[in-house]
Design an enzyme around this catalytic site. Sequence first.
Site, PDB file in Angstrom:
ATOM      1  N   MET A   1     -38.234 -26.508  25.695  1.00 30.74           N
ATOM      2  CA  MET A   1     -37.637 -25.559  25.132  1.00 30.74           C
ATOM      3  C   MET A   1     -37.802 -25.034  23.624  1.00 30.74           C
ATOM      4  O   MET A   1     -37.404 -24.646  22.960  1.00 30.74           O
ATOM      5  CB  MET A   1     -35.873 -25.567  25.118  1.00 30.74           C
ATOM      6  CG  MET A   1     -35.399 -25.893  26.447  1.00 30.74           C
ATOM      7  SD  MET A   1     -33.566 -26.046  26.514  1.00 30.74           S
ATOM      8  CE  MET A   1     -33.584 -27.843  26.137  1.00 30.74           C
TER       9      MET A   1
ATOM     10  N   LYS B   1     -29.937 -18.303  34.829  1.00 31.19           N
ATOM     11  CA  LYS B   1     -29.561 -17.258  33.371  1.00 31.19           C
ATOM     12  C   LYS B   1     -30.748 -16.188  33.747  1.00 31.19           C
ATOM     13  O   LYS B   1     -30.316 -14.916  33.277  1.00 31.19           O
ATOM     14  CB  LYS B   1     -29.733 -17.873  32.292  1.00 31.19           C
ATOM     15  CG  LYS B   1     -28.596 -18.976  32.009  1.00 31.19           C
ATOM     16  CD  LYS B   1     -28.176 -18.972  30.687  1.00 31.19           C
ATOM     17  CE  LYS B   1     -26.848 -19.719  30.617  1.00 31.19           C
ATOM     18  NZ  LYS B   1     -26.946 -21.366  30.555  1.00 31.19           N
TER      19      LYS B   1
ATOM     20  N   ASP C   1     -30.117 -23.848  39.757  1.00 31.80           N
ATOM     21  CA  ASP C   1     -30.467 -23.138  38.279  1.00 31.80           C
ATOM     22  C   ASP C   1     -31.929 -22.202  38.577  1.00 31.80           C
ATOM     23  O   ASP C   1     -32.612 -22.642  39.489  1.00 31.80           O
ATOM     24  CB  ASP C   1     -30.808 -24.065  37.395  1.00 31.80           C
ATOM     25  CG  ASP C   1     -29.222 -24.669  36.678  1.00 31.80           C
ATOM     26  OD1 ASP C   1     -28.438 -23.884  36.865  1.00 31.80           O
ATOM     27  OD2 ASP C   1     -29.460 -25.880  36.205  1.00 31.80           O
TER      28      ASP C   1
HETATM   29  N1  SAH Z   1     -33.910 -31.100  32.881  1.00 29.58           N
HETATM   30  C1  SAH Z   1     -35.148 -30.637  32.679  1.00 29.58           C
HETATM   31  C2  SAH Z   1     -35.324 -30.166  31.401  1.00 29.58           C
HETATM   32  C3  SAH Z   1     -34.375 -28.952  31.332  1.00 29.58           C
HETATM   33  S1  SAH Z   1     -34.815 -28.069  29.843  1.00 29.58           S
HETATM   34  C4  SAH Z   1     -36.218 -32.156  32.978  1.00 29.58           C
HETATM   35  O1  SAH Z   1     -35.828 -33.151  33.160  1.00 29.58           O
HETATM   36  O2  SAH Z   1     -37.575 -31.429  33.169  1.00 29.58           O
HETATM   37  C5  SAH Z   1     -35.784 -26.912  30.393  1.00 29.58           C
HETATM   38  C6  SAH Z   1     -36.886 -26.903  29.568  1.00 29.58           C
HETATM   39  O3  SAH Z   1     -37.853 -27.998  30.549  1.00 29.58           O
HETATM   40  C7  SAH Z   1     -38.095 -25.729  29.858  1.00 29.58           C
HETATM   41  O4  SAH Z   1     -37.623 -24.886  28.732  1.00 29.58           O
HETATM   42  C8  SAH Z   1     -39.119 -26.486  29.504  1.00 29.58           C
HETATM   43  O5  SAH Z   1     -39.448 -26.742  28.243  1.00 29.58           O
HETATM   44  C9  SAH Z   1     -39.083 -27.613  30.254  1.00 29.58           C
HETATM   45  N2  SAH Z   1     -39.696 -27.299  31.393  1.00 29.58           N
HETATM   46  C10 SAH Z   1     -38.844 -27.737  32.848  1.00 29.58           C
HETATM   47  N3  SAH Z   1     -39.870 -27.410  33.942  1.00 29.58           N
HETATM   48  C11 SAH Z   1     -41.014 -27.076  33.286  1.00 29.58           C
HETATM   49  C12 SAH Z   1     -42.168 -26.603  34.122  1.00 29.58           C
HETATM   50  N4  SAH Z   1     -42.188 -26.734  35.316  1.00 29.58           N
HETATM   51  N5  SAH Z   1     -43.239 -26.395  33.118  1.00 29.58           N
HETATM   52  C13 SAH Z   1     -43.358 -26.344  31.751  1.00 29.58           C
HETATM   53  N6  SAH Z   1     -42.017 -27.090  31.215  1.00 29.58           N
HETATM   54  C14 SAH Z   1     -40.880 -26.914  31.896  1.00 29.58           C
END
Ligand code: SAH
Length: 261
Positions: A177, A62, A40
């Site tokens: 998000m 995406k 992804d």
């Molecule tokens: N499965 C992932 C979350 C996926 S949803 C987890 O457990 O972390 C995607 C959202 O996660 C992004 O829009 C943001 O809000 C957050 N996110 C993921 N990686 C990030 C990062 N390195 N820094 C800040 N926000 C992050």
Amino acid sequence: MRLVRGTGKVYLVGAGPGDPGLLTIKAVNLLKAADCVIYDYLVNPEILEYAAPHAEKIYVGKKGGGHSWKQDDINRLMIAKANENRLVVRLKGGDPFIFGRGGEEALALVEAGIGWEVVPGVTAGSSVASYAGIPVTHRGVSSSVTFVTGHETSDKSFSKVQWEYLAKGVDTLVFFMGVAKLSEISQQLIQYGRDHATPVAVVRWGTYNEQEVLIGDLSNIAAQIERAQVKAPALIIVGEVVRLREKLNWFTPSIATALAA
Ligand code: SAH
């Protein structure tokens, strides 16, 4: 690792928040063994270097690539590759089962009769906060934390009861998000009883060298991120624990690079 005919398998693997040092040993071993890696947007590309050179690497994110993959197409792709008797690593940002649609992918595999396993990853929900110097719980300050998707907060299904609970029933709130909805989120929290002076942190590209942190409170954070033009991906942390950053801000981006090297 070659699989015997009819034994293709999909591993839903968490890639962590970005810093490759936060990968699990299990994730690294599976990447080394994979015939096919489906990954992804939020997976740090450096992590793909753990995969064998001959492994097929398919980007289904995406952003950037133009073509946007639908969830059904991703499911079909995983199933097709597993049916070619391949060891498939479906690599997802953070933890696959936390707002990653990993549960949906697992259900599709079950329905198709494909063998699968999940390898939990380090979720952005706690790790990105940690890299901003914010413990999501802290004795005497916060004894509860809730992970919320900002995506659905405008839906009718996101009821008054949920806002009341979030405003008054839990100490630390972590929104995934949520950047585009931050103005609405803060207004609702204030409306349902949270103090407008509650501190808020917005952390963009947490754990990466590009990490940016913005601090404000419920009354001004939306205007601040608008002014600074902060975009996704960012994590929003709401609660008194944010104040601990003043003393616990430990992360200098070069540390991540040094440890990954
Ligand atoms: N499965 C992932 C979350 C996926 S949803 C987890 O457990 O972390 C995607 C959202 O996660 C992004 O829009 C943001 O809000 C957050 N996110 C993921 N990686 C990030 C990062 N390195 N820094 C800040 N926000 C992050």
